[in-house]
Design an enzyme around this catalytic site. Structure first.
Site, mmCIF file in Angstrom:
data_model
loop_
_atom_site.group_PDB
_atom_site.id
_atom_site.type_symbol
_atom_site.label_atom_id
_atom_site.label_comp_id
_atom_site.label_asym_id
_atom_site.label_seq_id
_atom_site.Cartn_x
_atom_site.Cartn_y
_atom_site.Cartn_z
ATOM 1 C CE1 TYR A 138 44.584 17.124 -13.760
ATOM 2 C CE2 TYR A 138 42.937 15.521 -14.133
ATOM 3 C CZ TYR A 138 43.518 16.576 -13.463
ATOM 4 O OH TYR A 138 42.878 16.391 -12.231
ATOM 5 C CE LYS A 189 38.975 31.508 -9.916
ATOM 6 N NZ LYS A 189 38.145 32.206 -9.012
ATOM 7 C CG ASP A 222 35.677 30.540 -7.171
ATOM 8 O OD1 ASP A 222 34.980 30.489 -8.434
ATOM 9 O OD2 ASP A 222 36.254 31.336 -6.564
ATOM 10 C CG ASP A 246 39.727 14.761 -11.578
ATOM 11 O OD1 ASP A 246 39.077 13.710 -10.889
ATOM 12 O OD2 ASP A 246 41.063 14.782 -11.455
ATOM 13 C CG ASP A 250 36.691 12.898 -6.985
ATOM 14 O OD1 ASP A 250 36.119 12.105 -7.617
ATOM 15 O OD2 ASP A 250 37.679 12.761 -6.352
#
Length: 357
Positions: A138, A189, A222, A246, A250
């Site tokens: 971001y 990752k 993942d 982020d 959630d």
């Protein structure tokens, strides 16, 4: 008596409803405590202002906020305004302008709230997700060329700096060290993103040497989603990039029963600037104005704000009241109840006033 200057930015959707609820509970806490007061200034920034003026907040918005001790933020986003305009027009300029580089999102199952996970209840899922909040995916670097043509290209550059990664990693290790389990999971990752993410792994190993009492492991993002669902008890403190955390937070909120109970703190750990506190759930225009928005995330966020301001006793009193009310099934529809926002708020305020501790 200590006085704290609070900038309230209700903004969009259910934001005004839950911020009003949060301020009502904070007022009850201040009266019950007697040792502090909150001087609240409301700012009408958000999508309605954008429609009228073409800007989500004034050009000197961050300068106006600088003098406050904390920022209490509702939600941003509207169906008729592109999301990148609302986000980059209000929330991100505050987070990045005040270098609130540690986004802290605690998650646990509150009494009376049912997790979608089988055989998992209060005490089985108790996490804190630390999100790097200033760079990464971001960062805002990139662009588009040849717009509208077949060869159009868009780039989004994820920027990871040694300074940025080191400071969030150190913050996460310190937080893990302060918790009973002293256990941290580093999420990357690095199998596919061989530069920035490999640097994350390397810096994690370097910082870990300064925290020999903290046990840590690492996961690919993942695989982390699977672990969160299938083995939630194996996790405690988690640190990840801006984008990865982020998304994972959630998921964490959903696993705890609802995004309506998920809080957030955007913190400048060095306290050079005001930190900002906001619930995760977003503007939720599908329920705006119906009086059923869950205020629990805002109460929990308010508790984080109080703790940051140096009022841990009041923060704990807030959470005890919230847990009492949830355990008594005074809850909004998103977590299986029938109460309105105001009914939950009134119940929490009454629990605050009635507590004898």
């Amino acid at each position: 008596m200590k006085h704290y200057k609070i900038a309230a930015i209700p903004a969009d959707g259910i934001g005004p409803e839950v911020i009003a609820a949060g301020l009502q509970a904070l007022d009850a806490l201040a009266r019950r405590d007697g040792g502090f007061a909150l001087d609240v200034t409301q700012f009408d920034w958000g999508s309605e202002r954008y429609r009228q003026t073409g800007a989500m907040m004034p050009a000197d918005g961050t300068a106006q906020l600088r003098a406050f001790d904390a920022i209490f933020f509702g939600a941003v986003g509207a169906p008729d305004v592109p999301d990148h305009i609302t986000l980059w027009g209000l929330r991100l300029p505050i987070c990045q302008g005040f270098d609130q580089y540690a986004n802290v999102r605690p998650t646990r199952i509150l009494p009376g709230i049912v997790s979608p996970l089988a055989n998992i209840g209060p005490g089985d899922l108790d996490w804190v997700i630390v999100r790097e909040n200033s760079e990464g995916e971001y960062s805002g670097h990139g662009g588009r060329a040849h717009k509208g043509l077949p060869e159009e290209v868009g780039t989004e550059v994820a920027i990871f700096t040694r300074v940025g990664v080191t400071r969030i990693m150190r913050y996460a290790f310190q937080l893990a060290q302060s918790r009973p389990r002293k256990f941290l999971t580093v999420v990357t990752k690095s199998n596919a993103q061989r530069f920035g993410m490999v640097m994350w792994d390397e810096i994690a190993a370097e910082v870990a040497q300064d925290f020999p009492d903290v046990t840590w492991d690492k996961m690919l993002v993942d695989a982390m989603t699977v672990r969160m669902v299938k083995n939630p008890r194996s996790l405690d403190t988690i640190v990840a990039t801006n984008l990865h955390a982020d998304i994972l937070s959630d998921l964490a909120g959903a696993l705890a029963g609802s995004l309506g109970v998920a809080p957030t703190a955007n913190i400048d750990p060095e306290r050079r600037y005001p930190s900002m506190f906001e619930p995760i759930h977003g503007s939720a225009f599908d329920i705006t104005g119906k009086g059923i928005a869950n205020p629990v995330a805002t109460f929990w966020t308010a508790a984080q704000m109080l703790d940051h301001l140096g009022e841990p006793a009041a923060a704990q009193r807030m959470m005890r009241a919230v847990e009492k009310v949830c355990a008594e099934s005074v809850m909004t529809p998103d977590v299986g109840g029938t109460a309105t926002t105001q009914e939950v708020t009134d119940a929490v305020c009454e629990a605050i006033r009635a507590e004898n501790i």
